[in-house]
Motif scaffolding. Sequence first.
Motif, PDB file in Angstrom:
ATOM      1  N   ASN A  82       0.861  -1.178   0.000  1.00 38.52           N
ATOM      2  CA  ASN A  82       0.000   0.000   0.000  1.00 38.52           C
ATOM      3  C   ASN A  82       0.903   1.236   0.000  1.00 38.52           C
ATOM      4  O   ASN A  82       1.468   1.595   1.020  1.00 38.52           O
ATOM      5  N   SER A  83       1.080   1.835  -1.182  1.00 38.09           N
ATOM      6  CA  SER A  83       1.938   3.021  -1.341  1.00 38.09           C
ATOM      7  C   SER A  83       3.311   2.823  -0.707  1.00 38.09           C
ATOM      8  O   SER A  83       3.721   3.566   0.189  1.00 38.09           O
ATOM      9  N   PRO A  84       4.057   1.823  -1.152  1.00 30.92           N
ATOM     10  CA  PRO A  84       5.353   1.536  -0.525  1.00 30.92           C
ATOM     11  C   PRO A  84       6.389   2.622  -0.801  1.00 30.92           C
ATOM     12  O   PRO A  84       6.414   3.228  -1.876  1.00 30.92           O
ATOM     13  N   PHE A  85       7.262   2.825   0.176  1.00 26.90           N
ATOM     14  CA  PHE A  85       8.300   3.862   0.121  1.00 26.90           C
ATOM     15  C   PHE A  85       9.539   3.271  -0.561  1.00 26.90           C
ATOM     16  O   PHE A  85      10.518   2.932   0.078  1.00 26.90           O
ATOM     17  N   LEU A  86       9.490   3.197  -1.874  1.00 31.70           N
ATOM     18  CA  LEU A  86      10.547   2.551  -2.641  1.00 31.70           C
ATOM     19  C   LEU A  86      11.567   3.538  -3.190  1.00 31.70           C
ATOM     20  O   LEU A  86      12.605   3.118  -3.724  1.00 31.70           O
ATOM     21  N   ASP A  87      11.282   4.833  -3.088  1.00 31.50           N
ATOM     22  CA  ASP A  87      12.222   5.850  -3.567  1.00 31.50           C
ATOM     23  C   ASP A  87      11.915   7.156  -2.839  1.00 31.50           C
ATOM     24  O   ASP A  87      10.803   7.357  -2.339  1.00 31.50           O
ATOM     25  N   TRP A  88      12.922   8.025  -2.774  1.00 34.26           N
ATOM     26  CA  TRP A  88      12.752   9.318  -2.129  1.00 34.26           C
ATOM     27  C   TRP A  88      11.866  10.227  -2.974  1.00 34.26           C
ATOM     28  O   TRP A  88      11.975  10.241  -4.210  1.00 34.26           O
ATOM     29  N   ASN A  89      11.047  11.007  -2.319  1.00 29.94           N
ATOM     30  CA  ASN A  89      10.265  12.027  -3.007  1.00 29.94           C
ATOM     31  C   ASN A  89      10.966  13.368  -2.805  1.00 29.94           C
ATOM     32  O   ASN A  89      10.499  14.245  -2.071  1.00 29.94           O
ATOM     33  N   LEU A  90      12.120  13.507  -3.457  1.00 32.96           N
ATOM     34  CA  LEU A  90      12.980  14.672  -3.288  1.00 32.96           C
ATOM     35  C   LEU A  90      13.393  15.204  -4.650  1.00 32.96           C
ATOM     36  O   LEU A  90      13.198  14.544  -5.679  1.00 32.96           O
ATOM     37  N   SER A  91      13.988  16.372  -4.648  1.00 35.83           N
ATOM     38  CA  SER A  91      14.548  16.903  -5.887  1.00 35.83           C
ATOM     39  C   SER A  91      15.698  16.019  -6.348  1.00 35.83           C
ATOM     40  O   SER A  91      16.302  15.282  -5.558  1.00 35.83           O
ATOM     41  N   LYS A  92      16.009  16.092  -7.629  1.00 33.32           N
ATOM     42  CA  LYS A  92      17.122  15.293  -8.166  1.00 33.32           C
ATOM     43  C   LYS A  92      18.433  15.649  -7.474  1.00 33.32           C
ATOM     44  O   LYS A  92      19.272  14.775  -7.220  1.00 33.32           O
ATOM     45  N   PHE A  93      18.609  16.934  -7.149  1.00 30.19           N
ATOM     46  CA  PHE A  93      19.836  17.334  -6.462  1.00 30.19           C
ATOM     47  C   PHE A  93      19.937  16.645  -5.111  1.00 30.19           C
ATOM     48  O   PHE A  93      20.992  16.100  -4.758  1.00 30.19           O
ATOM     49  N   ASN A  94      18.858  16.683  -4.347  1.00 34.44           N
ATOM     50  CA  ASN A  94      18.899  16.055  -3.022  1.00 34.44           C
ATOM     51  C   ASN A  94      19.059  14.544  -3.111  1.00 34.44           C
ATOM     52  O   ASN A  94      19.743  13.935  -2.288  1.00 34.44           O
ATOM     53  N   GLU A  95      18.414  13.924  -4.100  1.00 35.59           N
ATOM     54  CA  GLU A  95      18.552  12.476  -4.240  1.00 35.59           C
ATOM     55  C   GLU A  95      19.966  12.089  -4.669  1.00 35.59           C
ATOM     56  O   GLU A  95      20.503  11.077  -4.204  1.00 35.59           O
ATOM     57  N   ASN A  96      20.569  12.899  -5.548  1.00 38.13           N
ATOM     58  CA  ASN A  96      21.883  12.540  -6.087  1.00 38.13           C
ATOM     59  C   ASN A  96      23.048  13.012  -5.232  1.00 38.13           C
ATOM     60  O   ASN A  96      24.134  12.420  -5.282  1.00 38.13           O
ATOM     61  N   PHE A  97      22.834  14.069  -4.445  1.00 39.21           N
ATOM     62  CA  PHE A  97      23.939  14.630  -3.663  1.00 39.21           C
ATOM     63  C   PHE A  97      23.618  14.728  -2.166  1.00 39.21           C
ATOM     64  O   PHE A  97      24.436  14.363  -1.331  1.00 39.21           O
ATOM     65  N   GLY A  98      22.428  15.230  -1.847  1.00 40.40           N
ATOM     66  CA  GLY A  98      22.089  15.422  -0.440  1.00 40.40           C
ATOM     67  C   GLY A  98      21.997  14.127   0.341  1.00 40.40           C
ATOM     68  O   GLY A  98      22.611  13.983   1.409  1.00 40.40           O
ATOM     69  N   VAL A  99      21.242  13.159  -0.187  1.00 38.39           N
ATOM     70  CA  VAL A  99      21.081  11.880   0.523  1.00 38.39           C
ATOM     71  C   VAL A  99      22.413  11.144   0.649  1.00 38.39           C
ATOM     72  O   VAL A  99      22.758  10.672   1.744  1.00 38.39           O
ATOM     73  N   PRO A 100      23.218  11.006  -0.410  1.00 40.23           N
ATOM     74  CA  PRO A 100      24.520  10.352  -0.243  1.00 40.23           C
ATOM     75  C   PRO A 100      25.412  11.054   0.789  1.00 40.23           C
ATOM     76  O   PRO A 100      26.143  10.385   1.533  1.00 40.23           O
ATOM     77  N   ALA A 101      25.349  12.384   0.847  1.00 36.42           N
ATOM     78  CA  ALA A 101      26.152  13.108   1.833  1.00 36.42           C
ATOM     79  C   ALA A 101      25.706  12.768   3.251  1.00 36.42           C
ATOM     80  O   ALA A 101      26.536  12.556   4.149  1.00 36.42           O
ATOM     81  N   VAL A 102      24.397  12.700   3.462  1.00 37.43           N
ATOM     82  CA  VAL A 102      23.883  12.348   4.786  1.00 37.43           C
ATOM     83  C   VAL A 102      24.250  10.903   5.135  1.00 37.43           C
ATOM     84  O   VAL A 102      24.576  10.591   6.290  1.00 37.43           O
ATOM     85  N   CYS A 103      24.209  10.014   4.162  1.00 37.88           N
ATOM     86  CA  CYS A 103      24.583   8.614   4.401  1.00 37.88           C
ATOM     87  C   CYS A 103      26.050   8.499   4.805  1.00 37.88           C
ATOM     88  O   CYS A 103      26.408   7.677   5.657  1.00 37.88           O
ATOM     89  N   THR A 104      26.895   9.319   4.201  1.00 32.09           N
ATOM     90  CA  THR A 104      28.300   9.348   4.612  1.00 32.09           C
ATOM     91  C   THR A 104      28.421   9.870   6.042  1.00 32.09           C
ATOM     92  O   THR A 104      29.175   9.317   6.856  1.00 32.09           O
ATOM     93  N   LEU A 105      27.677  10.912   6.349  1.00 26.71           N
ATOM     94  CA  LEU A 105      27.668  11.457   7.711  1.00 26.71           C
ATOM     95  C   LEU A 105      27.234  10.400   8.723  1.00 26.71           C
ATOM     96  O   LEU A 105      27.743  10.358   9.850  1.00 26.71           O
TER      97      LEU A 105
END
Length: 339
Positions: free
Chosen positions: A170-193
């Motif tokens: 039921n509406s599974p969370f399979l991907d981020w609902n974010l801008s391309k910038f945040n998905e490509n740069f912001g999320v990886p940066a937070v994962c490194t943090l």
Amino acid sequence: MPKFKIVLSLTLLLCAVIPALGRTWQPDTLIHAPGFQYTVINQPADYAGPVISTVIRKQAPRPSDVAVLYVHGFNDYFFQSEEADNFVDQGYSFYAVDLRKYGRSILPGQKMFQVRNIREYFQDIDSALSVITEDGYSKVILMGHSTGGLTTSLYMAVKPSPMVRQLILNSPFLDWNLSKFNENFGVPAVCTLATFAPDFRISQGGGNAYAQSLLKKYHGRWNYDTSLKLEHSPDVDAGWINAINTAQHTLHAMMFPIGVPILLIHSARSVNSPDWIPESDSADCVLDVQDINRDGAMLGSEVTIFTVNGGLHDIFLSAPQVTKPVYDLMFDWIKLKMW
């Protein structure tokens, strides 16, 4: 029968019976409807200390050999009694799990919703399946909503239980609902943090459009405990972001990993407004439905997709004229795909 076979049979019987006899069920006071009970399961301690999960059930008066296990999403707990009642009316006993650090399973001093790896929840699912086995069921329909849909998908991809015969998302969370910038740069940066500062807090914004579309005191038709399902989406931490991202990427890297029939249900459209607008009452205001459709279709070789006009993020909390045909289609699908 040889003696050792008799001893083995008695041992297996005792192992099956003793847990069931020792389990305590209490009337559930968080659901204002008859027939719901809960039991608490002690889990091994983790990095934050003691951990429990909670199983809630409502048993069908004339049950089939199939039970349902429901896994909630983020900032959530099980309160969907109408959904449970629909399954019970069809002869399916209904079980739900409040995962560790959610809902009934929050312990004093714990950080709500904290997780470092989505696989931490596998113990909670396994424990719930054991309870269902104790109650005499051999087949399970596993359901997951939002983050619960991500968790159940990963579970069925990497360590599926043979009890689970179908997966409903039921509406599974399979991907981020974010801008391309945040998905490509912001999320990886937070994962490194997260590797050295997993407790670093990350704001999710201040809007409450989704809560307003649900709660009766605003524009919705539901009452629930807003100390357990908060009106404003709470801050998460870097460890939570990394856990979600890792689970999503694991599934994205696996082509058709799930071997049971999958029913994927989601709204026909998304609305991207943190504050309530009229469209919030008839669309998914949490996730991008195009992402759900694309990624969900890749989860298994047998995926049926229901696109729901007027559906909310949690489809089964939508208006009655929306949910009625969804229930009809879902129960037809269950009967068709069950073996």
